[in-house]
Motif scaffolding. Structure first.
Motif, mmCIF file in Angstrom:
data_model
loop_
_atom_site.group_PDB
_atom_site.id
_atom_site.type_symbol
_atom_site.label_atom_id
_atom_site.label_comp_id
_atom_site.label_asym_id
_atom_site.label_seq_id
_atom_site.Cartn_x
_atom_site.Cartn_y
_atom_site.Cartn_z
ATOM 1 N N ALA B 60 18.151 9.035 -34.827
ATOM 2 C CA ALA B 60 16.749 10.050 -34.473
ATOM 3 C C ALA B 60 15.960 8.513 -33.993
ATOM 4 O O ALA B 60 15.159 9.361 -32.829
ATOM 5 C CB ALA B 60 15.642 10.848 -35.939
ATOM 6 N N ARG B 61 15.642 7.995 -34.265
ATOM 7 C CA ARG B 61 14.423 7.282 -34.050
ATOM 8 C C ARG B 61 14.868 6.648 -32.158
ATOM 9 O O ARG B 61 14.247 6.710 -32.055
ATOM 10 C CB ARG B 61 14.089 5.296 -35.081
ATOM 11 C CG ARG B 61 12.857 4.954 -34.598
ATOM 12 C CD ARG B 61 13.226 3.637 -35.434
ATOM 13 N NE ARG B 61 12.787 3.924 -36.887
ATOM 14 C CZ ARG B 61 12.048 3.113 -37.268
ATOM 15 N NH1 ARG B 61 10.832 2.515 -36.625
ATOM 16 N NH2 ARG B 61 11.559 3.366 -37.901
ATOM 17 N N GLY B 62 16.193 6.177 -32.739
ATOM 18 C CA GLY B 62 16.467 5.691 -31.616
ATOM 19 C C GLY B 62 16.435 6.633 -30.196
ATOM 20 O O GLY B 62 16.188 5.924 -29.520
ATOM 21 N N LEU B 63 17.045 7.641 -30.469
ATOM 22 C CA LEU B 63 17.210 8.516 -29.799
ATOM 23 C C LEU B 63 15.199 9.067 -29.152
ATOM 24 O O LEU B 63 15.093 9.139 -27.886
ATOM 25 C CB LEU B 63 17.400 10.037 -29.895
ATOM 26 C CG LEU B 63 17.279 11.290 -29.437
ATOM 27 C CD1 LEU B 63 18.296 10.675 -27.981
ATOM 28 C CD2 LEU B 63 18.547 12.606 -29.665
ATOM 29 N N SER B 121 34.720 -0.697 -17.647
ATOM 30 C CA SER B 121 34.111 -1.399 -19.255
ATOM 31 C C SER B 121 32.932 -1.146 -19.323
ATOM 32 O O SER B 121 31.960 -1.006 -20.115
ATOM 33 C CB SER B 121 34.709 -2.957 -19.740
ATOM 34 O OG SER B 121 36.196 -3.243 -19.025
ATOM 35 N N ALA B 122 31.922 -2.027 -18.126
ATOM 36 C CA ALA B 122 30.466 -1.808 -18.406
ATOM 37 C C ALA B 122 29.514 -0.635 -18.573
ATOM 38 O O ALA B 122 28.800 -0.338 -19.404
ATOM 39 C CB ALA B 122 30.187 -2.689 -16.815
ATOM 40 N N PRO B 123 30.328 0.433 -17.924
ATOM 41 C CA PRO B 123 29.817 1.323 -17.993
ATOM 42 C C PRO B 123 29.695 1.711 -19.566
ATOM 43 O O PRO B 123 28.036 2.700 -20.170
ATOM 44 C CB PRO B 123 29.808 2.737 -17.646
ATOM 45 C CG PRO B 123 30.787 2.407 -16.391
ATOM 46 C CD PRO B 123 31.062 1.019 -16.601
ATOM 47 N N LEU B 124 30.481 1.271 -19.992
ATOM 48 C CA LEU B 124 30.610 1.434 -21.914
ATOM 49 C C LEU B 124 29.571 1.574 -22.920
ATOM 50 O O LEU B 124 29.448 1.756 -23.592
ATOM 51 C CB LEU B 124 31.683 1.274 -22.490
ATOM 52 C CG LEU B 124 33.034 1.699 -21.691
ATOM 53 C CD1 LEU B 124 34.586 1.105 -22.523
ATOM 54 C CD2 LEU B 124 33.550 3.661 -22.458
ATOM 55 N N PHE B 125 28.706 0.618 -21.987
ATOM 56 C CA PHE B 125 28.109 -0.315 -22.762
ATOM 57 C C PHE B 125 26.350 0.593 -23.033
ATOM 58 O O PHE B 125 25.239 0.375 -22.922
ATOM 59 C CB PHE B 125 27.508 -1.250 -22.205
ATOM 60 C CG PHE B 125 28.903 -2.103 -22.754
ATOM 61 C CD1 PHE B 125 28.725 -3.379 -24.229
ATOM 62 C CD2 PHE B 125 30.007 -2.489 -22.328
ATOM 63 C CE1 PHE B 125 30.079 -3.831 -24.646
ATOM 64 C CE2 PHE B 125 30.896 -3.287 -22.464
ATOM 65 C CZ PHE B 125 31.205 -4.125 -23.576
ATOM 66 N N ARG B 126 25.939 1.578 -22.077
ATOM 67 C CA ARG B 126 25.160 2.245 -22.155
ATOM 68 C C ARG B 126 25.363 3.209 -22.708
ATOM 69 O O ARG B 126 24.934 4.533 -22.500
ATOM 70 C CB ARG B 126 25.285 2.939 -20.239
ATOM 71 C CG ARG B 126 25.392 2.119 -19.410
ATOM 72 C CD ARG B 126 25.443 3.107 -17.771
ATOM 73 N NE ARG B 126 24.351 2.422 -17.593
ATOM 74 C CZ ARG B 126 23.836 3.673 -15.984
ATOM 75 N NH1 ARG B 126 25.459 3.867 -15.367
ATOM 76 N NH2 ARG B 126 22.895 3.500 -15.450
ATOM 77 N N ASP B 127 25.896 3.431 -24.319
ATOM 78 C CA ASP B 127 26.669 3.972 -24.754
ATOM 79 C C ASP B 127 25.851 4.447 -25.703
ATOM 80 O O ASP B 127 24.737 5.307 -26.836
ATOM 81 C CB ASP B 127 27.943 4.202 -25.134
ATOM 82 C CG ASP B 127 27.518 3.441 -26.753
ATOM 83 O OD1 ASP B 127 26.239 2.266 -26.592
ATOM 84 O OD2 ASP B 127 28.131 3.582 -26.941
ATOM 85 N N GLY B 128 23.914 3.322 -25.594
ATOM 86 C CA GLY B 128 22.921 4.117 -26.380
ATOM 87 C C GLY B 128 22.540 3.735 -27.205
ATOM 88 O O GLY B 128 21.793 3.307 -28.489
ATOM 89 N N ARG B 129 23.784 2.704 -27.893
ATOM 90 C CA ARG B 129 24.598 1.799 -28.809
ATOM 91 C C ARG B 129 23.007 1.033 -29.346
ATOM 92 O O ARG B 129 23.345 0.332 -30.512
ATOM 93 C CB ARG B 129 25.750 2.262 -29.140
ATOM 94 C CG ARG B 129 25.986 2.199 -30.557
ATOM 95 C CD ARG B 129 27.119 1.853 -31.383
ATOM 96 N NE ARG B 129 28.006 3.221 -31.071
ATOM 97 C CZ ARG B 129 28.865 4.306 -31.599
ATOM 98 N NH1 ARG B 129 28.053 4.526 -32.293
ATOM 99 N NH2 ARG B 129 29.388 4.435 -31.227
#
Lengths: 349, 349
Positions: B60-63, B121-129
């Motif tokens: 929640a905080r991250g979002l 692969s690169a876009p995978l790292f935009r998952d906000g994790r």
DNA sequence: GGTTTTAATGTAACCGCTTGCAATAGGCAA
DNA sequence: TTGCCTATTGCAAGCGGTTACATTAAAACC
């Protein structure tokens, strides 16, 4: 230049596809099997997502469905230490965890929070970052497992007393490994066999000590408590332990060190005082770290399938997260005795 | 028994403290300095949070604030390989990363996604994790760095060509390390010095090869391209490389292996054909892995401060996430030559 | 005493995604 | 033609926080 633009959201995909974001969501994660979507719409959504290189936001998804597709891993470290991955045991386990988690599409998050008290640390794992936690070889005195368990966090463990807490766990078959060692040494003619263990609060210490005693008895030998010494698994104190054994009036002809780091310390100490291995002293380790085969004399040791153990524990954790139930008895993996140069027939004198 | 109850939320804290969840939020994360809260209220909130063992939900905080307090780490692996942490180089870096990230209160998430193509692969790292990604020793051919960079993901790197992409990075001072080696060998009387490098697409290969050539020239020696061999950093192919050098009509008197795994392979091959180290052949490695000091003969090698490098890269990444700007030139750490038994005066014959 | 400050707290809109349920529109039987 | 079923799709309410802004009440000012 697409640099620095915000990642596309589900809304972007929905807009491009001309549908509501509900529909886009349903299409993209295949769920809602009761609610069907026409083939044409499905294709439009998928195409739009591909065009945008859409990747769902893990935070939003995690928040909504309360599953993060990530597992946490907590390494057992000595109090106050921050040596998480400085030894081959931990990294071997970690490698197995990474592979298994990767195969299942899960991320692995390493927790670095110190092992304060279980009451203090355990709640930290309720931050919703992970779906469950894998605990690797924690000292029994850090009752972190019970703390986590009490909070209802899905758990699996490696190399610890998890059975009483009904937590699934994996480990090498310590008893079998120790029996291999003792039989090997006895076969070589040894009868005064010493044992050097690691920290008392590690489950492996108790298991190996106990198995050692039993194996000696089974062979008709009376275990001599004088020949039981202790130091740290890091190898710290191994020299001292060795010397105390070596300076006995009736010194042992063989030493079983509970891991290879201890064995390395013993070998070093032996060399420094001119005790010949294996002529005057046979030495056995445990773990089969890479170094074991490279040293001179190369080390007879017990190999444990670390990656398999890590992978198995990971699969158990993933299963537990999915609601499966496992027997509380640890899943044990067979070790193998790797006979090298550090053991030999007992010197006749 | 508090088992299996859901973690307390901010609302729970607010309710117990008799305030709105806005106030609770403000109190608990100390922000909003413009908006003040009375001392009495503050205390009530803090007490309520403590009573509940409240931990904010990271999702929640991250979002909400788009910062997750987590960094990602991506290990450079050979194409198709899943050997993330099976070598001491990677684990040394990782240990440093864990310590630095832990100190800063950040989690570390290990990415196991394969190095498909950078576009995939690169876009995978935009998952906000994660708030940013640390890339460790990637092959230059996997243009993952440029892929990530193009997406605007905060980055830092270890041991790679990051300068052209304006990405902060840390590494050992390869040039200095190689110079130490060459000077040491020349000092011992060697002039025919061979070089065995690792994969061609690793930045260290180019750097060390180039530095080697320069150092030889600086010493007034003509580098002989015949004496440059190549294998893998994993040590695979080292035997063959050694034999090709050893079977030359005018064989080298010393070999500089670009890492300790290669050196180990050379040592093994040398022993198997009866070539004496250091009498007939001096051997130097790079990295100073734990095994280097344990083998016989112990290995002369270049020690690099892996944990410091990992920690520095982590701090750079955290800085970049916070908006700081770093010079593009890599931060270099001084290596140290560890002289052991594998090098000696050139044999006069 | 009325008005402006200032201190303290509450309201509500998001963050991006999931999901229960409502809604719409054809199709078909009655 | 009307009603009902079914195949599709949209609406809207969360998930648990953060934060701009509104609100209230007490204090300070003239």
């Amino acid at each position: 230049m697409t640099s620095h633009n915000k990642p596309p959201t589900l809304q972007d995909v929905a807009r491009d596809a001309g549908v509501s974001c509900n529909t886009a969501s349903v299409v993209l994660n295949g769920s809602r099997s009761n609610t069907r979507v026409s083939e044409a719409t499905r294709e439009r959504v998928i195409r739009a997502a591909a065009n945008l290189s859409y990747v769902p936001n893990a935070m939003a998804r995690g928040l909504a469905q309360k599953r993060t597709q990530a597992i946490g891993i907590l390494f057992g470290v000595a109090a106050g230490s921050t040596d998480y991955v400085t030894n081959p045991y931990m990294t071997g386990i970690l490698q197995g965890v990474l592979e298994a988690a990767g195969d299942a599409g899960h991320c692995v998050t390493i927790y670095t929070q110190g092992w304060v008290s279980a009451k203090v640390s355990a709640p930290l794992f309720r931050d919703g970052r992970t779906d469950g936690v894998l605990v690797i070889a924690p000292p029994a005195t850090a009752d972190i497992l019970s703390g986590l368990s009490a909070l209802g966090i899905p758990l699996a463990a490696v190399a610890c007393e998890a059975e009483v807490l009904n937590i699934p766990s994996a480990d090498v078959d310590n008893r079998a490994g120790v029996e291999l060692v003792v039989r090997h040494l006895i076969h070589l003619g040894h009868s005064r066999i010493a044992l050097i263990t690691g920290e008392a609060d590690m489950s492996s210490t108790a298991l190996r000590t106990d198995a050692f005693t039993s194996a000696m008895r089974d062979a008709g030998l009376q275990p001599d408590r004088q020949l039981y010494a202790r130091c740290n698994y890091s190898g710290e104190g191994a020299e001292r332990a060795f010397l105390s054994l070596w300076n006995m009036q009736d010194r042992p002809t063989a030493i079983f060190a509970c891991n290879d780091a201890i064995a390395a310390g013993v070998a070093r100490a032996a060399r420094s005082i001119g005790a010949a291995i294996p002529d005057e002293l046979s030495l056995v380790g445990f773990d089969d770290v890479p170094t074991a085969s490279m040293v001179t004399p190369s080390l007879t040791t017990v190999r444990q399938p670390l990656q398999m153990i890590g992978a198995e524990a990971t699969q158990m954790l993933l299963g537990r997260i999915a609601g499966e139930v496992y027997p509380a008895t640890p899943r044990l993996f067979s070790p193998a005795l790797i006979v090298r140069e550090s053991t030999g027939k007992v010197c006749s004198r």
